[in-house]
Motif scaffolding. Sequence first.
Motif, PDB file in Angstrom:
ATOM      1  N   LEU A   3       0.789  -1.252  -0.065  1.00 28.98           N
ATOM      2  CA  LEU A   3      -0.049   0.079   0.002  1.00 28.98           C
ATOM      3  C   LEU A   3       0.903   1.300   0.031  1.00 28.98           C
ATOM      4  N   VAL A  51      -9.272  14.138   4.314  1.00 29.91           N
ATOM      5  CA  VAL A  51      -8.973  12.638   4.946  1.00 29.91           C
ATOM      6  C   VAL A  51      -8.684  12.558   6.106  1.00 29.91           C
ATOM      7  N   ALA A  62      -6.151   2.379  12.079  1.00 19.74           N
ATOM      8  CA  ALA A  62      -5.829   2.094  10.726  1.00 19.74           C
ATOM      9  C   ALA A  62      -5.913   0.640  10.482  1.00 19.74           C
ATOM     10  N   PRO A  68      -3.712   4.372  15.654  1.00 16.18           N
ATOM     11  CA  PRO A  68      -4.526   5.339  15.498  1.00 16.18           C
ATOM     12  C   PRO A  68      -4.303   6.352  14.646  1.00 16.18           C
ATOM     13  N   PHE A  69      -5.650   6.771  14.250  1.00 12.81           N
ATOM     14  CA  PHE A  69      -5.401   8.097  13.050  1.00 12.81           C
ATOM     15  C   PHE A  69      -5.008   9.284  13.978  1.00 12.81           C
TER      16      PHE A  69
ATOM     17  N   ALA B  34      -2.966  10.405   1.277  1.00  6.85           N
ATOM     18  CA  ALA B  34      -4.130   9.876   1.815  1.00  6.85           C
ATOM     19  C   ALA B  34      -4.319   8.460   1.664  1.00  6.85           C
ATOM     20  N   ILE B  36      -1.880   6.154   1.807  1.00  9.67           N
ATOM     21  CA  ILE B  36      -1.036   5.737   2.839  1.00  9.67           C
ATOM     22  C   ILE B  36      -1.653   5.816   4.154  1.00  9.67           C
ATOM     23  N   TYR B  37      -2.320   6.954   4.512  1.00 14.42           N
ATOM     24  CA  TYR B  37      -2.893   7.516   5.815  1.00 14.42           C
ATOM     25  C   TYR B  37      -4.048   6.375   6.166  1.00 14.42           C
ATOM     26  N   VAL B  38      -4.939   6.428   5.176  1.00 18.29           N
ATOM     27  CA  VAL B  38      -6.153   5.730   5.554  1.00 18.29           C
ATOM     28  C   VAL B  38      -5.554   4.005   5.683  1.00 18.29           C
ATOM     29  N   GLY B  41      -2.623   4.630   8.744  1.00 15.41           N
ATOM     30  CA  GLY B  41      -2.478   5.936   9.744  1.00 15.41           C
ATOM     31  C   GLY B  41      -0.898   6.485   9.860  1.00 15.41           C
ATOM     32  N   ILE B  42      -0.281   6.590   8.673  1.00 15.10           N
ATOM     33  CA  ILE B  42       1.021   7.090   8.655  1.00 15.10           C
ATOM     34  C   ILE B  42       0.751   8.699   7.862  1.00 15.10           C
TER      35      ILE B  42
END
Lengths: 145, 163
Positions: A3, A51, A62, A68-69, B34, B36-38, B41-42
């Motif tokens: 990803l 986002v 996540a 955590p976000f 975005a 990567i974040y989704v 969480g980074i």
Amino acid sequence: MPLVLVGGLIFGFGLGYSHMARPEVVLNFLQFEDFGLLFVMFGGAAVTGIVFFVMPRVLDRAPLTGDPFERRLKSFDRNVLVGGAIFGVGWGLSGICPGAAYASLGIGNVTILWALAGMFIGAYLQGWWRSRATDDVDPSPTGAD
Amino acid sequence: MVADPVPLQLAAELFPNGISRYAVGGLFVGLGAAVIYVGTGISAGASTFLESTLSYVSGQSRFQQYVASRDWRLVFTLGIILGAAVYAVAYQGGAWTTDVAWWRLLLGGIFVGVGTRVGKGCTSGHGVCGVGSASKTSLAGVLAFLLVAILTAQVVAALGVTP
């Protein structure tokens, strides 16, 4: 990891598509000849802004890492301004910033290796210096820049 | 390329290349961060790669704090290079090289290497993810490097250094 690779691919494609991977375009912007580059940073920030705002309200953690976000919040100190100013000198001189430099390599710009070499030298110099500074307090070791 | 709306074509003086390439490119940049974040969480940034990669070859204590993140940062950077290569193949029609003098790139690179690390971020970390987080620290950082960069570029141009 896959990803992160995909995210990097999209990120790098955007830098290529926006022409920000070309130092000349960045220099034109800094010399007020083309303000289009503003749309790259604030366009990008608009997407991440939405986002970053939505995700913590939708999910607790996540899905892939269980982390955590969080928002990207760094502590403010004089270093932010001093480092920012030093970065500004480099950006204004070369037209190159880290992400765009990697992307520039991707669009076939082998000349950019000069800038990449310079960045590693610079990063090493400050690391060497700060490894020795006893009063070096950087409370954000896990954050991503 | 996407056509610009008519009112923006009137602002041709400020945007000689239009805005679509910049806006679309910027959306992709944000989308990449975005994604990567989704998933993880980074909030990704590009300049820490410099220090985290140095941790592979240097034992300096400053770099050791990045050992945990150095692998994904390497993958992220590889992705950036590949993504730009996809653009080059699909739209650019081959390799493109800069005319900016090598000494400007090298010297500027050194300043960028020092500055982004001391200042805790670069155009992607502070600019895209930090501003997206409405972080006051990042806004201050962006203002600092943007203003100084403009000043520097104006001085360099005034001195007649081209390209």
